[in-house]
Design a protein around this motif. Structure first.
Motif, PDB file in Angstrom:
ATOM      1  N   GLU A  16      -7.641  -3.199  -8.885  1.00  0.00           N
ATOM      2  CA  GLU A  16      -7.639  -2.070  -9.807  1.00  0.00           C
ATOM      3  C   GLU A  16      -8.877  -1.196  -9.643  1.00  0.00           C
ATOM      4  N   ASP A  17     -10.001  -1.853  -9.314  1.00  0.00           N
ATOM      5  CA  ASP A  17     -11.251  -1.102  -9.231  1.00  0.00           C
ATOM      6  C   ASP A  17     -11.484  -0.484  -7.858  1.00  0.00           C
ATOM      7  N   THR A  18     -10.528  -0.647  -6.935  1.00  0.00           N
ATOM      8  CA  THR A  18     -10.777  -0.159  -5.589  1.00  0.00           C
ATOM      9  C   THR A  18     -10.458   1.330  -5.492  1.00  0.00           C
ATOM     10  N   ARG A  19     -11.479   2.095  -5.121  1.00  0.00           N
ATOM     11  CA  ARG A  19     -11.287   3.534  -5.025  1.00  0.00           C
ATOM     12  C   ARG A  19     -10.426   3.884  -3.829  1.00  0.00           C
ATOM     13  N   GLY A  20      -9.538   4.835  -3.995  1.00  0.00           N
ATOM     14  CA  GLY A  20      -8.780   5.332  -2.857  1.00  0.00           C
ATOM     15  C   GLY A  20      -7.620   4.441  -2.442  1.00  0.00           C
ATOM     16  N   LEU A  21      -7.416   3.347  -3.138  1.00  0.00           N
ATOM     17  CA  LEU A  21      -6.307   2.466  -2.782  1.00  0.00           C
ATOM     18  C   LEU A  21      -5.173   2.684  -3.785  1.00  0.00           C
ATOM     19  N   LYS A  22      -4.027   3.093  -3.275  1.00  0.00           N
ATOM     20  CA  LYS A  22      -2.853   3.239  -4.153  1.00  0.00           C
ATOM     21  C   LYS A  22      -1.912   2.110  -3.803  1.00  0.00           C
ATOM     22  N   TRP A  23      -1.650   1.261  -4.754  1.00  0.00           N
ATOM     23  CA  TRP A  23      -0.833   0.099  -4.413  1.00  0.00           C
ATOM     24  C   TRP A  23       0.234  -0.160  -5.460  1.00  0.00           C
TER      25      TRP A  23
ATOM     26  N   PHE B  45      -3.595 -13.420  12.706  1.00  0.00           N
ATOM     27  CA  PHE B  45      -4.295 -14.350  11.815  1.00  0.00           C
ATOM     28  C   PHE B  45      -5.789 -14.031  11.831  1.00  0.00           C
ATOM     29  N   GLY B  46      -6.373 -14.005  10.670  1.00  0.00           N
ATOM     30  CA  GLY B  46      -7.801 -13.715  10.589  1.00  0.00           C
ATOM     31  C   GLY B  46      -8.130 -12.247  10.795  1.00  0.00           C
ATOM     32  N   PHE B  47      -7.124 -11.375  10.701  1.00  0.00           N
ATOM     33  CA  PHE B  47      -7.368  -9.938  10.864  1.00  0.00           C
ATOM     34  C   PHE B  47      -8.324  -9.455   9.779  1.00  0.00           C
ATOM     35  N   MET B  48      -9.393  -8.796  10.195  1.00  0.00           N
ATOM     36  CA  MET B  48     -10.433  -8.327   9.283  1.00  0.00           C
ATOM     37  C   MET B  48     -10.981  -9.452   8.412  1.00  0.00           C
ATOM     38  N   ASP B  49     -11.066 -10.614   8.993  1.00  0.00           N
ATOM     39  CA  ASP B  49     -11.687 -11.767   8.360  1.00  0.00           C
ATOM     40  C   ASP B  49     -10.859 -12.397   7.238  1.00  0.00           C
ATOM     41  N   GLU B  50     -10.463 -11.589   6.250  1.00  0.00           N
ATOM     42  CA  GLU B  50      -9.720 -12.158   5.130  1.00  0.00           C
ATOM     43  C   GLU B  50      -8.562 -11.248   4.776  1.00  0.00           C
ATOM     44  N   PRO B  51      -7.398 -11.826   4.480  1.00  0.00           N
ATOM     45  CA  PRO B  51      -6.230 -11.004   4.160  1.00  0.00           C
ATOM     46  C   PRO B  51      -6.504  -9.993   3.042  1.00  0.00           C
ATOM     47  N   GLN B  52      -7.135 -10.470   1.955  1.00  0.00           N
ATOM     48  CA  GLN B  52      -7.311  -9.559   0.831  1.00  0.00           C
ATOM     49  C   GLN B  52      -8.272  -8.429   1.181  1.00  0.00           C
ATOM     50  N   ALA B  53      -9.220  -8.715   2.110  1.00  0.00           N
ATOM     51  CA  ALA B  53     -10.157  -7.676   2.538  1.00  0.00           C
ATOM     52  C   ALA B  53      -9.413  -6.595   3.312  1.00  0.00           C
ATOM     53  N   ALA B  54      -8.487  -7.021   4.181  1.00  0.00           N
ATOM     54  CA  ALA B  54      -7.718  -6.062   4.972  1.00  0.00           C
ATOM     55  C   ALA B  54      -6.884  -5.174   4.060  1.00  0.00           C
ATOM     56  N   PHE B  55      -6.295  -5.784   3.039  1.00  0.00           N
ATOM     57  CA  PHE B  55      -5.459  -4.995   2.131  1.00  0.00           C
ATOM     58  C   PHE B  55      -6.305  -4.023   1.316  1.00  0.00           C
ATOM     59  N   LYS B  56      -7.433  -4.520   0.867  1.00  0.00           N
ATOM     60  CA  LYS B  56      -8.326  -3.705   0.047  1.00  0.00           C
ATOM     61  C   LYS B  56      -8.840  -2.511   0.841  1.00  0.00           C
ATOM     62  N   ALA B  57      -9.074  -2.732   2.143  1.00  0.00           N
ATOM     63  CA  ALA B  57      -9.615  -1.674   2.980  1.00  0.00           C
ATOM     64  C   ALA B  57      -8.522  -0.704   3.430  1.00  0.00           C
ATOM     65  N   GLY B  58      -7.293  -0.940   3.004  1.00  0.00           N
ATOM     66  CA  GLY B  58      -6.211  -0.037   3.390  1.00  0.00           C
ATOM     67  C   GLY B  58      -5.775  -0.210   4.829  1.00  0.00           C
ATOM     68  N   ARG B  59      -6.038  -1.373   5.393  1.00  0.00           N
ATOM     69  CA  ARG B  59      -5.652  -1.629   6.778  1.00  0.00           C
ATOM     70  C   ARG B  59      -4.469  -2.575   6.860  1.00  0.00           C
TER      71      ARG B  59
ATOM     72  N   ASN C  63       0.845  -1.189   0.000  1.00  0.00           N
ATOM     73  CA  ASN C  63       0.000   0.000   0.000  1.00  0.00           C
ATOM     74  C   ASN C  63       0.882   1.240   0.000  1.00  0.00           C
ATOM     75  N   GLU C  64       0.887   1.973  -1.107  1.00  0.00           N
ATOM     76  CA  GLU C  64       1.820   3.103  -1.252  1.00  0.00           C
ATOM     77  C   GLU C  64       1.518   4.226  -0.261  1.00  0.00           C
ATOM     78  N   ARG C  65       0.236   4.457   0.009  1.00  0.00           N
ATOM     79  CA  ARG C  65      -0.118   5.514   0.964  1.00  0.00           C
ATOM     80  C   ARG C  65       0.463   5.211   2.339  1.00  0.00           C
ATOM     81  N   LEU C  66       0.273   3.968   2.795  1.00  0.00           N
ATOM     82  CA  LEU C  66       0.767   3.603   4.122  1.00  0.00           C
ATOM     83  C   LEU C  66       2.300   3.631   4.152  1.00  0.00           C
TER      84      LEU C  66
END
Lengths: 418, 297
Positions: free
Chosen positions: A274-281, A245-259, A147-150
């Motif tokens: 690619e379609d996720t708004r506000g995520l710079k990766w 483990f299990g942070f925010m339920d699913e790894p890809q969900a946590a990444f997508k949410a910027g967490r 995550n480039e922002r983080l």
């Protein structure tokens, strides 16, 4: 609808052309794959191109929901119905071969030594003796998403290049609330996602081990290397506290949410990110091991000629197979589906290998391994349980990996005993 | 036609009866009994959906007997039954008993209780799954964290996971059971209560001597119905644990999920069929036992 009309128009055109062309008789072959929007669109494009080159052959594509795929294929082919060319997951090859649903590719059109040379090395799992049984158009591999922002926020400039750097970077990216609960992870973790591949084919090898022996028939990670790999992996959560483990339920969900600062995933994730708004990766190659070892895991879907195809349909099917494993087809597949070319001649072109997003995945293919699974979900379960025993029950890495190795060996033995 | 004309009236009646019965008989034969029979057959065979079926005798059952996961799953299945059925029975009775006495907003409240029963189990399971997450997204843990109490691992725990998965399943079935109980309560003749009132009996005696005994048929129905439901629990578990189906460490895995996994991930149809036969037997025995126990006297 428009596509359908186009296809229909084209089919009419080609069949009219066939009628007027002196001798050629139109042959129709059937192609089956499971339904996934981009794959279907890409295949439609390939079929169009193929039919233009071979006006005497038409290809009819049928697709099914993934859940019904195996049953339909199994019922149709022995009844003499269904596909002449079929798509299947590389891990199913053995089952299809043994059930006599597919036939080997002819060595004349698909010479073994040529394919060994032309394709990325992991495709050799599809070879037996003097023949290849199936070939992929596209392959998938792993890379490190970040995550480039983080990264900016934490003042980290470059993605980590080694496992030690990974830990250091992850520490900077982790956030904890007043009670000590993690609210942002440095790197996601969870064997349920792609981490079990990262563990097997990458971490174990980087710690100096070799995860399997005898052509993936014997588990070989219950070693010092395997333990080190497991300690490193579970240590990310337990010792370094940069993940949970299990942070925010699913790894890809946590990444997508910027967490999540970093996330290891496959090339197939690109589309949904690619379609996720506000995520710079960004994407980087997987970090190298302590001694600089690089490794990766690759999986792929292959196409094969079924045992139903005979006579002129067989010839047409061979032509079709040649076309969909050509360089041209692979470039179309990369552009439409975002899956990586299976040949270095397409993948390692200046443009593709240095592509900001695809590049790290494609470069990873050069040193990728492909696990030969007999039951991927059961073998993954063994990995998940291995981590759970340490995470929840506090078992030691040595004990836990021993149980996992035993469980997985049992799955392999049962399969190969048949 | 002459054949039909020569029949007696009684025989003609039988012919017509069978003519009308033919459809359900055909339906049951084809849609129910034929696949059931095939499942029994497959349980003695080995089949991966693709190749030929081969006979293996009792191998699948022996394997099942020696499979530690099966025994764990067996225990879980009964845990769902033995916790779920009594809890939902008592809860639904208490709710129905009080709702029955209530006039104010009666219909609205009844609707609220019934609503979860009409909701898709999948959607509900996913919402509850998010409720149970750790901070920063879990509702329960966020509440706990905001008042300074340590997080509770609901789903990522071998001890808490099963009750956590069971809770929404109980809640979802409650509405239906409340309705059935209320119908049962309404069916008790009011004259018994009037007689009790005249005699000056307390509410406890009324409850234990009149209401509960007369509700017995209702309770038999609910117990059998919900037992079968809990023995077959699948969608709640599967959807709340898709990341690690039936986990962690098989602590929430019910028999149906094991069957699903064996059949459609392992493609081991024979073994899955053997598990199905065992489940069938369990369902049969439990239902017969309950009917027997609750109907006696």
């Amino acid at each position: 609808m428009k596509r359908k009309i186009q296809a229909l128009a084209l089919a009419t055109l080609t069949s009219t052309a066939a009628l007027f062309s002196s001798s050629a008789q139109a042959v129709e072959i059937e192609y089956w794959q499971y339904f996934f929007d981009a794959r279907v669109a890409a295949m439609e494009q390939l079929i169009e191109g193929f039919e233009a080159e071979n006006p005497d052959i038409t290809v009819k594509m049928t697709h099914f929901p993934y859940a019904d795929y195996r049953t339909k294929v199994a019922a149709a082919i022995p009844a003499g119905e269904g596909p002449d060319v079929v798509q299947l997951f590389y891990g199913w090859l053995n089952d299809y071969k043994e059930a006599k649903l597919i036939q080997p590719l002819p060595a004349s059109e698909f010479p073994v030594d040529q394919i060994d040379k032309d394709f990325f090395p992991m495709v050799q799992a599809m070879k037996e003796g003097d023949n290849y049984w199936a070939l992929p158009t596209a392959v998938r591999s792993l890379a490190l998403f970040y995550n480039e922002r983080l990264f900016d926020e934490a003042g980290v400039e470059n993605p980590p290049e080694t496992l030690d750097e990974l830990v250091e970077t992850a520490k900077k990216l982790t956030k904890v609330d007043g009670a000590g609960n993690i609210t942002q992870v440095g790197i996601t973790a969870g064997m349920n996602a792609q981490d079990h591949h990262w563990f097997r084919e990458v971490l174990v090898r980087q710690m100096g081990g070799d995860p399997y022996k005898d052509d993936y028939k014997t588990v070989n990670y219950n070693t010092e290397a395997g333990q080190k790999a497991l300690e490193y992996y579970v240590g990310l959560a337990k010792d370094e506290k940069v993940t949970s483990f299990g942070f925010m339920d699913e790894p890809q969900a946590a990444f997508k949410a910027g967490r999540a600062g970093m996330h290891i995933d496959g090339s197939f994730r690109i589309g949904s990110l690619e379609d996720t708004r506000g995520l710079k990766w960004g994407v980087a190659e997987l970090p190298a091991g302590p001694d600089g070892t690089k490794s990766n895991y690759s999986s792929y879907w292959v196409n094969a000629i079924t045992s139903k195809a005979e006579g002129e349909k067989y010839d047409a099917a061979v032509k079709f197979m040649t076309y969909i494993t050509s360089d041209e087809a692979m470039q179309i597949w990369l552009d439409t589906v975002g899956e990586l070319p299976a040949k270095p001649s397409v993948g390692m072109t200046e443009e593709n290998a240095n592509n900001e997003i695809f590049g790290p995945f494609i470069r990873g293919l050069e040193y990728a391994h492909t696990t030969i699974f007999v039951n991927e979900s059961a073998q993954r379960q063994a990995m998940m349980d291995m981590v759970s025993r340490m995470d929840i029950e506090g078992q030691s890495a040595a004990d836990s990996i021993a149980i996992a190795a035993e469980e997985e060996q049992k799955i392999l033995d049962e399969y190969y005993a048949k | 036609m002459t054949f039909y004309r020569n029949l007696t009236i009684k025989q003609k009646q039988i012919v017509w009866a069978w003519a009308f019965l033919a459809l359900p008989v055909l339906f049951y034969g084809l849609i129910r009994f034929y696949p059931t029979g095939t499942a029994f057959l497959i349980s003695f065979q080995e089949w991966n959906l693709l190749g030929a079926r081969t006979w293996t005798g009792l191998d699948n059952y022996i394997k099942l007997w020696n499979d530690p996961v099966f025994w764990k799953v067996f225990k879980n299945t009964f845990a769902y039954l033995l916790i779920g059925t009594p809890v939902s029975l008592v809860l639904s009775f208490i709710i129905a008993y009080h709702l029955d006495k209530l006039r104010f907003m009666h219909g609205f409240l009844r609707m609220l209780y019934f609503l979860p029963f009409m909701t898709s189990a999948v959607a509900m399971a996913w919402v509850w799954r998010w409720f149970y997450q750790d901070v920063p997204i879990g509702l329960f843990n966020n509440l706990l964290a905001s008042v300074g109490i340590a997080q509770i691992s609901f789903l990522n725990s071998t001890t808490n996971a099963l009750p956590a998965v069971l809770a929404p399943a109980v809640w979802a079935g409650l509405g239906f059971q409340v309705i059935i109980f209320m119908a049962g309560l309404r069916a008790i003749p009011i004259s018994y209560y009037e007689a009790a009132k005249i005699d000056g009996v307390g509410w406890w005696t009324v409850l234990t001597q009149i209401t509960l005994p007369l509700l017995k048929p209702t309770m038999v129905f609910i117990v059998v119905f919900s037992s079968i439901g809990f023995l077959r629990i699948f969608d709640h578990v599967f959807n709340m644990t898709t990341n690690n189906p039936g986990g962690p460490l098989n602590s929430t895995k019910p028999l149906v999920l094991m069957i699903y996994d064996t059949a459609f991930n392992g493609f081991n149809m024979g073994y899955a069929a053997a598990q199905t036969v065992v489940l069938f037997m369990i369902l049969l025995i439990v239902s017969l036992l309950q009917l027997r126990l609750l109907r006696s006297e």
